[in-house]
Structures are given as C-alpha cells and as structure tokens.
Motif scaffolding. Structure first.
Motif, PDB file in Angstrom:
ATOM      1  N   ALA A  23       0.818  -1.107  -0.083  1.00 12.69           N
ATOM      2  CA  ALA A  23       0.017   0.017  -0.093  1.00 12.69           C
ATOM      3  C   ALA A  23       0.794   1.407  -0.119  1.00 12.69           C
ATOM      4  CB  ALA A  23      -0.956   0.160   1.221  1.00 12.69           C
ATOM      5  N   VAL A  24       2.088   1.226   0.816  1.00  8.65           N
ATOM      6  CA  VAL A  24       3.037   2.417   0.879  1.00  8.65           C
ATOM      7  C   VAL A  24       3.501   2.683  -0.341  1.00  8.65           C
ATOM      8  CG1 VAL A  24       5.023   3.252   1.851  1.00  8.65           C
ATOM      9  CG2 VAL A  24       3.159   2.229   3.422  1.00  8.65           C
ATOM     10  N   ALA A  25       3.855   1.469  -1.119  1.00  7.24           N
ATOM     11  CA  ALA A  25       4.805   1.516  -2.475  1.00  7.24           C
ATOM     12  C   ALA A  25       4.066   1.656  -3.587  1.00  7.24           C
ATOM     13  CB  ALA A  25       5.592   0.329  -2.523  1.00  7.24           C
ATOM     14  N   GLN A  26       2.654   1.621  -3.389  1.00  6.00           N
ATOM     15  CA  GLN A  26       1.682   1.769  -4.578  1.00  6.00           C
ATOM     16  C   GLN A  26       1.807   3.140  -5.028  1.00  6.00           C
ATOM     17  OE1 GLN A  26      -2.250   1.161  -3.868  1.00  6.00           O
ATOM     18  NE2 GLN A  26      -2.836   0.020  -5.723  1.00  6.00           N
ATOM     19  N   SER A  27       2.001   3.355  -6.606  1.00  2.45           N
ATOM     20  CA  SER A  27       2.035   4.874  -7.055  1.00  2.45           C
ATOM     21  C   SER A  27       0.557   5.664  -6.849  1.00  2.45           C
ATOM     22  CB  SER A  27       2.409   4.598  -8.495  1.00  2.45           C
ATOM     23  OG  SER A  27       1.368   4.167  -9.337  1.00  2.45           O
ATOM     24  N   LEU A  28       0.881   6.984  -6.886  1.00  2.00           N
ATOM     25  CA  LEU A  28      -0.397   7.619  -6.672  1.00  2.00           C
ATOM     26  C   LEU A  28      -1.424   7.605  -7.987  1.00  2.00           C
ATOM     27  CD1 LEU A  28      -1.990   9.822  -5.205  1.00  2.00           C
ATOM     28  CD2 LEU A  28      -0.504  11.527  -6.200  1.00  2.00           C
ATOM     29  N   ALA A  29      -0.507   7.292  -8.932  1.00  2.00           N
ATOM     30  CA  ALA A  29      -1.271   7.043 -10.368  1.00  2.00           C
ATOM     31  C   ALA A  29      -2.211   5.954 -10.426  1.00  2.00           C
ATOM     32  CB  ALA A  29      -0.532   6.972 -11.606  1.00  2.00           C
ATOM     33  N   THR A  30      -1.618   4.876  -9.617  1.00  2.00           N
ATOM     34  CA  THR A  30      -2.338   3.575  -9.639  1.00  2.00           C
ATOM     35  C   THR A  30      -3.382   3.663  -8.565  1.00  2.00           C
ATOM     36  OG1 THR A  30      -0.469   2.287  -9.825  1.00  2.00           O
ATOM     37  CG2 THR A  30      -2.185   1.223  -8.891  1.00  2.00           C
ATOM     38  N   ARG A  31      -3.401   4.297  -7.622  1.00  2.00           N
ATOM     39  CA  ARG A  31      -4.528   4.476  -6.641  1.00  2.00           C
ATOM     40  C   ARG A  31      -5.601   5.537  -7.130  1.00  2.00           C
ATOM     41  NH1 ARG A  31      -1.881   7.176  -1.436  1.00  2.00           N
ATOM     42  NH2 ARG A  31      -3.838   6.477  -0.526  1.00  2.00           N
ATOM     43  N   VAL A  32      -5.264   6.606  -7.958  1.00  2.54           N
ATOM     44  CA  VAL A  32      -6.253   7.322  -8.914  1.00  2.54           C
ATOM     45  C   VAL A  32      -6.974   6.644  -9.708  1.00  2.54           C
ATOM     46  CG1 VAL A  32      -6.566   9.264 -10.393  1.00  2.54           C
ATOM     47  CG2 VAL A  32      -4.924   9.547  -8.088  1.00  2.54           C
ATOM     48  N   ASP A  33      -6.258   5.816 -10.283  1.00  3.01           N
ATOM     49  CA  ASP A  33      -6.688   5.076 -11.335  1.00  3.01           C
ATOM     50  C   ASP A  33      -7.833   3.879 -10.801  1.00  3.01           C
ATOM     51  OD1 ASP A  33      -5.483   6.332 -13.379  1.00  3.01           O
ATOM     52  OD2 ASP A  33      -3.975   4.714 -13.834  1.00  3.01           O
ATOM     53  N   ALA A  34      -7.631   3.424  -9.647  1.00  3.25           N
ATOM     54  CA  ALA A  34      -8.267   2.122  -9.114  1.00  3.25           C
ATOM     55  C   ALA A  34      -9.578   2.840  -8.352  1.00  3.25           C
ATOM     56  CB  ALA A  34      -7.384   1.654  -7.887  1.00  3.25           C
ATOM     57  N   ALA A  35      -9.523   4.084  -8.209  1.00  4.24           N
ATOM     58  CA  ALA A  35     -10.738   4.721  -7.594  1.00  4.24           C
ATOM     59  C   ALA A  35     -12.078   4.672  -8.367  1.00  4.24           C
ATOM     60  CB  ALA A  35     -10.224   6.046  -6.973  1.00  4.24           C
ATOM     61  N   PRO A  36     -13.048   4.698  -7.878  1.00  5.65           N
ATOM     62  CA  PRO A  36     -14.327   4.609  -8.730  1.00  5.65           C
ATOM     63  C   PRO A  36     -14.407   6.079  -9.210  1.00  5.65           C
ATOM     64  CG  PRO A  36     -14.837   4.730  -6.083  1.00  5.65           C
ATOM     65  CD  PRO A  36     -13.329   4.641  -6.449  1.00  5.65           C
ATOM     66  N   PRO A  37     -15.715   6.178 -10.309  1.00 11.70           N
ATOM     67  CA  PRO A  37     -15.626   7.539 -10.953  1.00 11.70           C
ATOM     68  C   PRO A  37     -16.038   8.445  -9.880  1.00 11.70           C
ATOM     69  CG  PRO A  37     -16.497   5.668 -12.215  1.00 11.70           C
ATOM     70  CD  PRO A  37     -16.050   5.120 -11.063  1.00 11.70           C
ATOM     71  N   PRO A 112     -16.388  16.799   1.169  1.00 13.42           N
ATOM     72  CA  PRO A 112     -15.442  15.894   0.838  1.00 13.42           C
ATOM     73  C   PRO A 112     -15.451  15.267  -0.686  1.00 13.42           C
ATOM     74  CG  PRO A 112     -16.764  14.801   2.398  1.00 13.42           C
ATOM     75  CD  PRO A 112     -16.961  16.564   2.270  1.00 13.42           C
ATOM     76  N   ALA A 113     -14.644  14.479  -1.131  1.00 16.63           N
ATOM     77  CA  ALA A 113     -14.613  14.064  -2.519  1.00 16.63           C
ATOM     78  C   ALA A 113     -15.208  12.874  -2.126  1.00 16.63           C
ATOM     79  CB  ALA A 113     -13.180  14.060  -3.004  1.00 16.63           C
ATOM     80  N   ASN A 114     -15.593  12.111  -3.502  1.00 12.95           N
ATOM     81  CA  ASN A 114     -15.932  10.687  -3.253  1.00 12.95           C
ATOM     82  C   ASN A 114     -15.010   9.873  -2.775  1.00 12.95           C
ATOM     83  OD1 ASN A 114     -17.269  11.977  -6.172  1.00 12.95           O
ATOM     84  ND2 ASN A 114     -18.744  10.879  -5.061  1.00 12.95           N
ATOM     85  N   THR A 115     -13.776   9.988  -3.110  1.00 14.32           N
ATOM     86  CA  THR A 115     -12.578   9.333  -2.563  1.00 14.32           C
ATOM     87  C   THR A 115     -11.529  10.030  -2.162  1.00 14.32           C
ATOM     88  OG1 THR A 115     -13.059   7.610  -4.470  1.00 14.32           O
ATOM     89  CG2 THR A 115     -10.726   7.579  -3.351  1.00 14.32           C
ATOM     90  N   ASP A 116     -10.939  10.186  -0.919  1.00 15.45           N
ATOM     91  CA  ASP A 116     -10.010  10.908  -0.399  1.00 15.45           C
ATOM     92  C   ASP A 116      -8.889   9.838  -0.185  1.00 15.45           C
ATOM     93  OD1 ASP A 116      -8.300  12.606   0.960  1.00 15.45           O
ATOM     94  OD2 ASP A 116      -9.834  13.182   2.493  1.00 15.45           O
TER      95      ASP A 116
END
Length: 431
Positions: A23-37, A112-116
């Motif tokens: 979870a720490v190593a996961q890139s920010l781009a990956t986390r954004v892409d994995a979030a729901p719309p 707040p946003a849908n995903t924080d």
C-alpha cells in the motif's frame, strides 16, 4: 516457544506486513486509477509562504495571489484570512478519465470528495501532477502544473522541462510550464544552468510555436539574479535571426539590469543592427531607467540615422527624458526649415509632451510659415487652456491671413465660456 513456533510466527508476521508495504509503495497514479468514478482528492505539504482560505484564493508568495479574496454568501461578502495548510488537489473524473483539476490551500471547508486518498509524499504528488500535465490536453494539463509548484521541497524542474519541450502539447500548457521554470530556484541560490539552457533551446528552435518561443525569451529576462541577461545579450547580438534579435532586445529594454543598459547604449551606435531592433533599443533608452546621458547620446545619434522609424524613436525617447536641454533641442528641430514638415510636426508634438513652456510654443508660431505646423500649434494651444495660449488663439482669429488656420482657431475657441473669447468671436462674426 519452540524454534518451529517462532519460525511460523515470523512467517505470519511477514505475510501480514506485505499488504501494508504494498500500500505504501503503490504509486499515486495507480491509486487514482483504481478509485471509482467521481471526485478523487489527495493532499500534500505546501512550501513555506503558501496559504489560502480553502475556497477562493491561494497566496503563493508575498503580494502574489490566485483567485478572489472574497467569499460571497447569501448574507454578506467576507474576506477570509490566509491560512497555511496542505495543498489539496481534487480530480474530477468521468468514466475514470480526468476532466478537471482543482487546487485549494487552507482549511478543508468544501464537501469531501467521493474518494480521499489522504496525505501523500510531496515528491510523489509533484511527479504525478507533472506527468498528468505531460499527457493531458486542454485545461487539465495546464491546471495540473500549478499545484506541483506548491509542493514543499519537491524537485520539479525536470518535469517542467519535459512539459515545456514537448511540442505535441497545447501551447497554453507549455507556456505555463515555461513560466514556472523561471521560478523554481530559491531566491538565495544560483539559478541552475539547466534552466537557462532549456529556455535558450526553446527560444532558438525555429520549428517550434512562435508564442512559446517568445515566452521562453520573456522568462529569460525575469530569472532571479539576472541569470538570463547575458544570454539575452548574446541572442540580441546574433544577426542570423531578426526575430530572435528583436525579441531579445525588447526584453532587455524592459530590464533595469545595468548590464542591459550598457548593452543598449552600445547597440544604438552599431551600423549593422536591424531597423526594428535599433528602434527598440533607442526607445528603451528613454524609458523609466533613462538618464540625461542617455538623452545626450540619442541627440548626437539623430543626424546619423537613416530611417524614419529610428528618428521617431529618438524624438519619443528624448521627450520621455524631458528637461530644458531636451525641450530646446526638440523646439529647434521643429523650427528647422531644412527638416521635412512631417518630422518637424513630430518634433513639435514631442516638445509639447516633454513639457515645453507655453510661452516658447506661442513664440514658435510667428517663426513658422507651414500651414500644417500652424495647425499643429493651434491644436496644442487648444489643449493647453492656459491664458497665453487662449490669447494667442484670439490673435490668430483676428490676424492670421490663412483662412483655414483661422477657422481651426475659431473652432477651438467656440466652446469656451470665457467672456474675452466670446467678445473676440462676436467681432469676427460682425466683420
């Protein structure tokens, strides 16, 4: 505990630790892409001096703001204090495609946003935002650059350079990156050589967008510690590109750097400088950093000039410097019968702008015979409003043999409420 039990416990600990490490190593781009719309939010530490109200404005440096100070509500218009805080970026996503980037600093007062995604490392945030700028079109790419520049202690120069040099990106995105390239260094430190080299490469690239090249030249002129001035002087000296020489000269003209002033004084005396560049250099010597020595140089230069553009630039610059010596020189030029009529009128207008005493301008009338010069003087008297000027107009109405000039004087006086003027005009009508 036996050795076997201890080994089993260690294995379990390792297995349990793996998801956390991932979870720490996961890139920010990956986390954004994995979030729901929907809206995805993340935050990071702002550099010192950055603050905001969390809604409508951000202060990036003393006296430098983006947005509006005021927050309008149904009851009142209030001015919120500027509070330091993390930078908060909200990405608006449609079908997982980012369609807007919003940036806030200060208290998190918005819904707040849908995903924080929470607080992320500053370098990871800056890298993600600049990568987003490098691969996005329209406002998304442009708006992704700004929050990256707010990240505390993040290295963003390489990312900005990649965006600035990428000719496939929109002009606005590249221009935005270029503007921040010149602001990435600490004011107490030397500007990195890579900044000057990047700006120079963009400015020289004749295959690139002209507006982007112009932006690169402009940024060279505002680098900290005058780091771009020597490069601009070199560019202005090169006869190979008239455009680049002219643009560099324009930026140098607006600089108060002493090195730029020394170069401009030498440039106006060159015989090989293009007409446009020469006129720019001449006008620059009459701007806000001018001295009487600059005016003396320009007056001595005037007889050697061959183009009307350069001569006009001298008249304008000498008038801007002002002073009794320059006013006298302009008036002498205006009454000089060997000069073309158009040039004499320009000298006259320049003398008036330089603050020539109305008494001198009134005396000048009787020494000229050219109708256009007389018309120009009548216009100056009409704008003046001084008693001497009004009396001269009355005298012109009464004694000027040229009917057209006399009519112009009458027209200029016709709206006056001065009893003396009304009486003079009545006499003219009666006659």
């Amino acid at each position: 505990m036996t050795g076997a039990m201890r080994a089993a416990a260690s294995v379990i600990s390792i297995v349990l630790a793996v998801p956390a490490a991932d979870a720490v190593a996961q890139s920010l781009a990956t986390r954004v892409d994995a979030a729901p719309p929907g809206h995805v939010q993340f935050s990071f530490t702002a550099r010192p001096g950055v603050c905001g109200n969390g809604r409508t404005y951000i202060q990036t440096a003393p006296g430098s703001f983006q947005g509006s100070f005021y927050t309008s509500t149904a009851e009142t218009l209030r001015n919120d204090p500027c509070e330091p805080g993390p930078v908060r970026v909200i990405l608006d996503r449609a079908n997982r495609e980012i369609i807007a980037v919003q940036t806030y600093v200060g208290p998190a007062s918005l819904l707040p946003a849908n995903t924080d995604l929470g607080q992320v490392p500053v370098q990871q945030a800056a890298d993600y935002l600049l990568d987003l700028a490098a691969r996005s079109e329209g406002r998304v790419g442009r708006d992704a650059i700004f929050p990256a520049t707010l990240a505390d202690s993040a290295s963003i120069l390489d990312g900005l350079v990649r965006v600035a040099r990428n000719q496939a990106l929109p002009r606005e995105t590249r221009s935005s990156a270029l503007s921040y390239v010149g602001r990435t260094s600490d004011r107490t430190q030397t500007v990195p050589p890579g900044v000057v080299e990047t700006l120079l490469a963009v400015a020289r690239d004749e295959s690139d967008n002209l507006a982007v090249r112009k932006q690169a030249v402009t940024v060279l002129g505002r680098l900290e510690h005058g780091s771009g001035i020597p490069t601009l002087i070199d560019l202005a000296r090169q006869p190979g590109s008239v455009w680049l020489s002219r643009e560099s000269m324009t930026v140098l003209a607006s600089s108060g750097d002493p090195r730029a002033r020394v170069y401009l004084r030498s440039a106006v005396q060159r015989d090989d400088l293009g007409e446009d560049a020469l006129a720019i250099a001449i006008r620059a010597l009459g701007q806000q950093y001018s001295t009487q020595q600059d005016a003396t140089l320009l007056r001595s230069l005037y007889p050697r000039l061959n183009s009307e553009k350069s001569r006009d630039a001298v008249l304008t610059s000498v008038a801007e410097v002002g002073g009794a010596v320059n006013v006298k020189w302009l008036l002498d030029l205006a009454r000089n019968d060997t000069e073309p009529s158009a040039r004499r009128r320009k000298a006259l207008d320049s003398a008036a702008r330089a603050g020539a005493p109305i008494a001198d301008l009134v005396r000048l009338y009787d020494s000229v015979s050219d109708q256009q010069m007389k018309d120009a003087l009548v216009a100056i008297y009409a704008r003046s409003g001084e008693r001497l000027a009004t009396d001269k107009l009355i005298l012109i109405v009464k004694t000027e043999p040229n009917v057209n000039v006399r009519r112009r004087a009458i027209t200029s006086l016709s709206s006056s409420d001065d009893p003396k003027v009304k009486e003079a005009l009545k006499d003219v009508i009666i006659r």
